[in-house]
Design a protein around this motif. Sequence first.
Motif, PDB file in Angstrom:
ATOM      1  N   VAL A   7       1.190  -0.696  -0.013  1.00 28.09           N
ATOM      2  CA  VAL A   7       0.056   0.212  -0.064  1.00 28.09           C
ATOM      3  C   VAL A   7       1.287   0.483  -0.374  1.00 28.09           C
ATOM      4  N   SER A 240      -1.958   9.699  -7.607  1.00 28.40           N
ATOM      5  CA  SER A 240      -2.119   8.055  -7.906  1.00 28.40           C
ATOM      6  C   SER A 240      -2.937   7.822  -8.071  1.00 28.40           C
ATOM      7  N   ARG A 241      -4.066   8.183  -7.664  1.00 29.92           N
ATOM      8  CA  ARG A 241      -5.755   7.368  -8.363  1.00 29.92           C
ATOM      9  C   ARG A 241      -6.113   8.280  -9.354  1.00 29.92           C
ATOM     10  N   ARG A 247      -0.343   5.830 -11.153  1.00 27.69           N
ATOM     11  CA  ARG A 247      -0.535   4.442 -10.193  1.00 27.69           C
ATOM     12  C   ARG A 247       1.233   3.924 -10.230  1.00 27.69           C
ATOM     13  N   GLU A 250       3.386   6.181  -9.254  1.00 26.96           N
ATOM     14  CA  GLU A 250       3.745   6.561  -7.429  1.00 26.96           C
ATOM     15  C   GLU A 250       4.813   5.358  -6.775  1.00 26.96           C
ATOM     16  N   TRP A 251       4.680   4.131  -7.101  1.00 31.33           N
ATOM     17  CA  TRP A 251       5.450   3.396  -6.830  1.00 31.33           C
ATOM     18  C   TRP A 251       7.154   3.968  -7.334  1.00 31.33           C
ATOM     19  N   ARG A 429      -2.072   3.374   1.952  1.00 35.23           N
ATOM     20  CA  ARG A 429      -2.619   2.815   0.899  1.00 35.23           C
ATOM     21  C   ARG A 429      -2.733   1.593   0.190  1.00 35.23           C
ATOM     22  N   LYS A 430      -3.419   0.932  -0.480  1.00 35.07           N
ATOM     23  CA  LYS A 430      -3.261   0.192  -1.349  1.00 35.07           C
ATOM     24  C   LYS A 430      -2.750   0.707  -2.660  1.00 35.07           C
ATOM     25  N   ASN A 431      -2.087  -0.362  -3.392  1.00 38.81           N
ATOM     26  CA  ASN A 431      -1.462   0.454  -4.685  1.00 38.81           C
ATOM     27  C   ASN A 431      -1.430  -1.133  -5.399  1.00 38.81           C
ATOM     28  N   GLY A 434      -0.280  -0.805  -9.720  1.00 41.68           N
ATOM     29  CA  GLY A 434       1.273  -0.336  -9.391  1.00 41.68           C
ATOM     30  C   GLY A 434       2.044  -0.677  -9.332  1.00 41.68           C
TER      31      GLY A 434
END
Length: 466
Positions: A7, A240-241, A247, A250-251, A429-431, A434
């Motif tokens: 996340v 990122s959303r 996404r 973001e990583w 938070r979850k991703n 991504g």
Amino acid sequence: MTTNSVVLYTHLTQNPSPAPVKGKTFGVRPAPSTRRYISVAQKFWISQTGALVWVSLSVILSLPWLRDLSEVIGFVSAILVITFIAYVPGYLVAFLAVSLLVDRQPPFKVSDPDLPITILIAARNEAPNIVMTLQYIANQNYRGPISVVLVDNGSTDGTADVALAKARELKLNLLCLREESPGKNFALNAGLAKIVTPYFITLDADTLLHRFAVKHIVARLLSSPPDVGAVAGHVLVRNSRDNFLTRIQEWDYFLGIASIKRTQGLYQGTLVAQGAFSLYKTEAVRQVSGWPDTIGEDIVLTWKLQQAGYRVYFEPTAVAFTAVPKVVRHFVRQRSRWARGMVEGMKNVPPWYQPSYLKKFLTGIDLVIPVIDLFYTLVWIPGLILACFGKYYIVGPYTLFVLPLNIGVSLIMYTYQLRVFGQLDLRVRKNRLGFFAYVLIYQLISSPVSLWGYVQELFQTRRVWR
């Protein structure tokens, strides 16, 4: 890593003024460890040893692959292919992994600074973003006075008027300038001429500062040796959303870029004090004549500072959130610009001009990055396509050997980032989507885009402001 742990952070925009959590102390590091001190030079050679051991093991295990590939393209070509899609990337990732393991960020000596700070913003048609950016500046938990210099670089959407109105509402000390010459370097240099504080921060007009960002980045510089001329902040993604592309990015910011900056900061030679959020000594930037007329003005400035004898640090707890491209065209434009900026840095300040062996090594890595991108684009990607049809000449079981190392680096950095977020009261938070896309396919996207940037620099195509 459990599924619940894959996340990322919640949007900072949900809470522009997060309240301190009971029991937490912000801006103060834990007491120094009693572990045996390991110097920066010793850490460097430990990391080099670990990387060379990894490459040696890789060479031994890849001998069957080398034999099979030599039968198809010849021994010399096979050596080149395996070197630049396996050995060299593996060495760099192993060096990164060991460096992350031995790194220990020193505590702040000055934890609650109160020096006056100027925030310099170059803006072009940023009326939709500048209001929130100023709001987050006004919400800083910082004891000293903060003033803002906004340089409007030929905007046509009323950016300056919107900013002035918001500054009056926030009672924020804002000086607004107009610079008609197109180019971010012209805008930044115009603002630099008006700065009267000994330190200043550059901030992109669409970047939001965490409440303790100014406090922590100033604390790092004041806690550092006098030859530190800049501190790069920790920039993360705030949108990122939006879609699949954001996404993945973001990583990239959370793990990839952050781990590279942390490693470079360990060896006191962060290669980019990025314009999106960094702190500079005013006299140091003026000493090297400010930002040059290049597409990668922040990269070249950083290398010029290092050439002049200044060190550049990275502060992971000084966090800002920026909007990343959500359209492929804009992503390609941004990342190709970064690639061009890296080449410009090497052209303006070649690695062998750097004053220390640590900086020579760090900047020298950029000499091989274009070659790696070339081989990944023109050899590895076609090899991946061939593998889909059962032809494992280039991409096969042996090429998967580096995957555990990449995942290992991600886990190391993920654990470290959790500690940083704990100090800042940021939730994650979850991703998952991504994350897996970043690990498995991001290189397929980034290498061709970077290669395009090198081609643009080679042929000196037209530069654009954004």
